[in-house]
Motif scaffolding. Structure first.
Motif, PDB file in Angstrom:
ATOM      1  N   HIS A 241     -53.066 -24.057 -38.449  1.00  0.00           N
ATOM      2  CA  HIS A 241     -51.728 -24.036 -39.061  1.00  0.00           C
ATOM      3  C   HIS A 241     -50.728 -24.868 -38.277  1.00  0.00           C
ATOM      4  CE1 HIS A 241     -51.728 -20.483 -42.040  1.00  0.00           C
ATOM      5  NE2 HIS A 241     -52.977 -20.885 -41.870  1.00  0.00           N
ATOM      6  N   VAL A 242     -50.744 -24.711 -36.973  1.00  0.00           N
ATOM      7  CA  VAL A 242     -49.755 -25.401 -36.148  1.00  0.00           C
ATOM      8  C   VAL A 242     -49.876 -26.908 -36.305  1.00  0.00           C
ATOM      9  CG1 VAL A 242     -48.982 -25.837 -33.784  1.00  0.00           C
ATOM     10  CG2 VAL A 242     -49.623 -23.512 -34.476  1.00  0.00           C
ATOM     11  N   ALA A 244     -51.168 -28.582 -38.801  1.00  0.00           N
ATOM     12  CA  ALA A 244     -50.792 -28.983 -40.163  1.00  0.00           C
ATOM     13  C   ALA A 244     -49.281 -29.031 -40.331  1.00  0.00           C
ATOM     14  CB  ALA A 244     -51.420 -28.036 -41.175  1.00  0.00           C
ATOM     15  N   LEU A 245     -48.592 -28.008 -39.865  1.00  0.00           N
ATOM     16  CA  LEU A 245     -47.137 -27.975 -40.006  1.00  0.00           C
ATOM     17  C   LEU A 245     -46.463 -29.086 -39.210  1.00  0.00           C
ATOM     18  CD1 LEU A 245     -46.504 -24.132 -39.850  1.00  0.00           C
ATOM     19  CD2 LEU A 245     -46.090 -25.623 -41.818  1.00  0.00           C
ATOM     20  N   GLU A 246     -46.969 -29.355 -38.012  1.00  0.00           N
ATOM     21  CA  GLU A 246     -46.357 -30.375 -37.162  1.00  0.00           C
ATOM     22  C   GLU A 246     -46.617 -31.785 -37.677  1.00  0.00           C
ATOM     23  OE1 GLU A 246     -47.878 -29.729 -33.259  1.00  0.00           O
ATOM     24  OE2 GLU A 246     -46.465 -28.085 -32.812  1.00  0.00           O
ATOM     25  N   GLY A 249     -46.302 -31.299 -42.515  1.00  0.00           N
ATOM     26  CA  GLY A 249     -45.421 -30.338 -43.162  1.00  0.00           C
ATOM     27  C   GLY A 249     -44.275 -31.020 -43.886  1.00  0.00           C
ATOM     28  N   SER A 251     -40.888 -30.141 -47.172  1.00  0.00           N
ATOM     29  CA  SER A 251     -40.249 -29.188 -48.081  1.00  0.00           C
ATOM     30  C   SER A 251     -41.103 -28.883 -49.300  1.00  0.00           C
ATOM     31  CB  SER A 251     -38.889 -29.742 -48.532  1.00  0.00           C
ATOM     32  OG  SER A 251     -39.061 -30.983 -49.219  1.00  0.00           O
ATOM     33  N   ALA A 254     -46.807 -26.026 -48.494  1.00  0.00           N
ATOM     34  CA  ALA A 254     -47.057 -24.668 -48.014  1.00  0.00           C
ATOM     35  C   ALA A 254     -48.401 -24.655 -47.306  1.00  0.00           C
ATOM     36  CB  ALA A 254     -47.070 -23.687 -49.179  1.00  0.00           C
ATOM     37  N   VAL A 255     -48.514 -23.873 -46.238  1.00  0.00           N
ATOM     38  CA  VAL A 255     -49.750 -23.792 -45.459  1.00  0.00           C
ATOM     39  C   VAL A 255     -50.226 -22.353 -45.452  1.00  0.00           C
ATOM     40  CG1 VAL A 255     -50.847 -24.207 -43.232  1.00  0.00           C
ATOM     41  CG2 VAL A 255     -48.981 -25.691 -44.000  1.00  0.00           C
TER      42      VAL A 255
END
Length: 324
Positions: A241-242, A244-246, A249, A251, A254-255
């Motif tokens: 997750h980390v 992918a978001l960094e 990611g 607006s 969604a992850v």
């Protein structure tokens, strides 16, 4: 290379059929809770014994995506050769998908098949596997080539149906993810699933030569869909997750992930289109979704072990879009 090995532990045909008959008699009551055959399966087995038919099996090895490849290819080869596909009764796949057409038998019976046909190349189509020797045959291979089952795609889709409980959990997870980025259920905006596998692949790729797709590929693939569908919503299923978001990611992103692999796969399959990185899990999620698929095309390091076992034309369907 395909090799044929006579199984020194094989039963003679008469002993094998006697063993199957004993299996049927042992579980003679329909609805047994002990893992025995249903009345329909008992009837099919008796029919095959009466006409001296031959069975075809393969080891459902690896995790969910690998097992799906083995099963689908086994089914396709069986349909093309006239053999009866059979799998181990205790396979994980049978617990995830309740509509498999192949018969099931105890693993001990499958170990007694006459001939083992082995192919060490995971991802190359072998026409030799359509010319199998006589007798009960076991294929030892990952069988990761869509060409084995391409002619029976609709039948495979029908068998790879998630049950109602799995579908309900996946639908709830998907709707929750979309809600987190302001999407409403009735918006009609395209949903693009993105499968990003990192975890063990970061280390494994250095050994086998199977390349990890760079973040630039994922961004390029997402841009492809943003350009086509400006209102698209992206749902990333990942084991990191980390990261992918960094890295990807936004607006419109969604992850999510679930502790149940089949739920994650079902989430992706519920999307309109899919982007995949590496691994058979994403491959099957994309195939089941049935929309446009973008895949990483530069998957194998030249001269590596994986490169010697891989054919892009055999592994990726021709309608999918390759990018680097």
């Amino acid at each position: 290379m395909v090799t044929r090995i006579q199984n020194v532990a094989s039963f003679c045909k008469g002993v094998f059929y006697a063993s199957v008959a004993a299996y049927i008699v042992l579980y003679s009551f329909e609805g047994s809770d002990d893992g025995g055959p249903t009345s329909a399966l008992r009837h099919r087995l008796l029919q095959h014994i009466s006409r001296n038919a031959s069975f075809l099996t393969a080891s459902l090895q690896g995790r969910l995506g690998n097992q799906m490849f083995v099963y689908a290819s086994l089914y396709g080869i069986a349909r093309r050769t006239g053999l009866e596909p059979v799998v181990a009764a205790d396979s994980e796949l049978g617990h995830v998908f309740r509509h498999l057409a192949a018969m099931s038998m105890p693993r001990t019976l499958l170990e007694g098949f006459d001939v083992v046909v082995r192919d060490d190349a995971c991802c190359i189509y072998r026409s030799q596997l359509l010319r199998l020797p006589a007798g009960h045959v076991k294929i030892a291979s990952y069988l990761q080539a869509h060409r084995y089952f391409a002619d029976y795609a609709s039948e495979i889709r029908d068998q790879f149906r998630f049950d109602e409980a799995t579908t309900a959990r996946a639908t709830a997870a998907l709707l929750s993810a979309l809600h987190s980025i302001g999407e409403t259920p009735g918006s009609g905006n395209p949903r693009v699933g993105v499968h990003i596998r990192r975890g063990d692949y970061v280390k494994v790729s250095k050994v086998t030569g199977q390349k990890m797709p760079p973040v630039s590929y994922i961004r390029k693939a997402m841009y492809h869909f943003r350009h086509r569908f400006p209102s698209a919503a992206f749902v990333i299923v990942t084991d990191d997750h980390v990261w992918a978001l960094e890295n990807v990611g936004g607006s419109d992103v969604a992850v999510i992930s679930s502790p149940e692999p089949e739920v994650d796969m079902c989430v992706l399959a519920l999307c309109d289109h899919v982007i995949i990185t590496t691994g058979t899990f994403g491959w099957w999620a994309a195939w089941l979704a049935g929309g446009d698929v973008v895949y990483y095309a530069d998957v194998a390091t030249e001269g590596s072990l994986y490169a010697r076992q891989f054919s892009s034309d055999d592994y990726f369907p021709p309608s999918w879009i390759g990018m680097t």
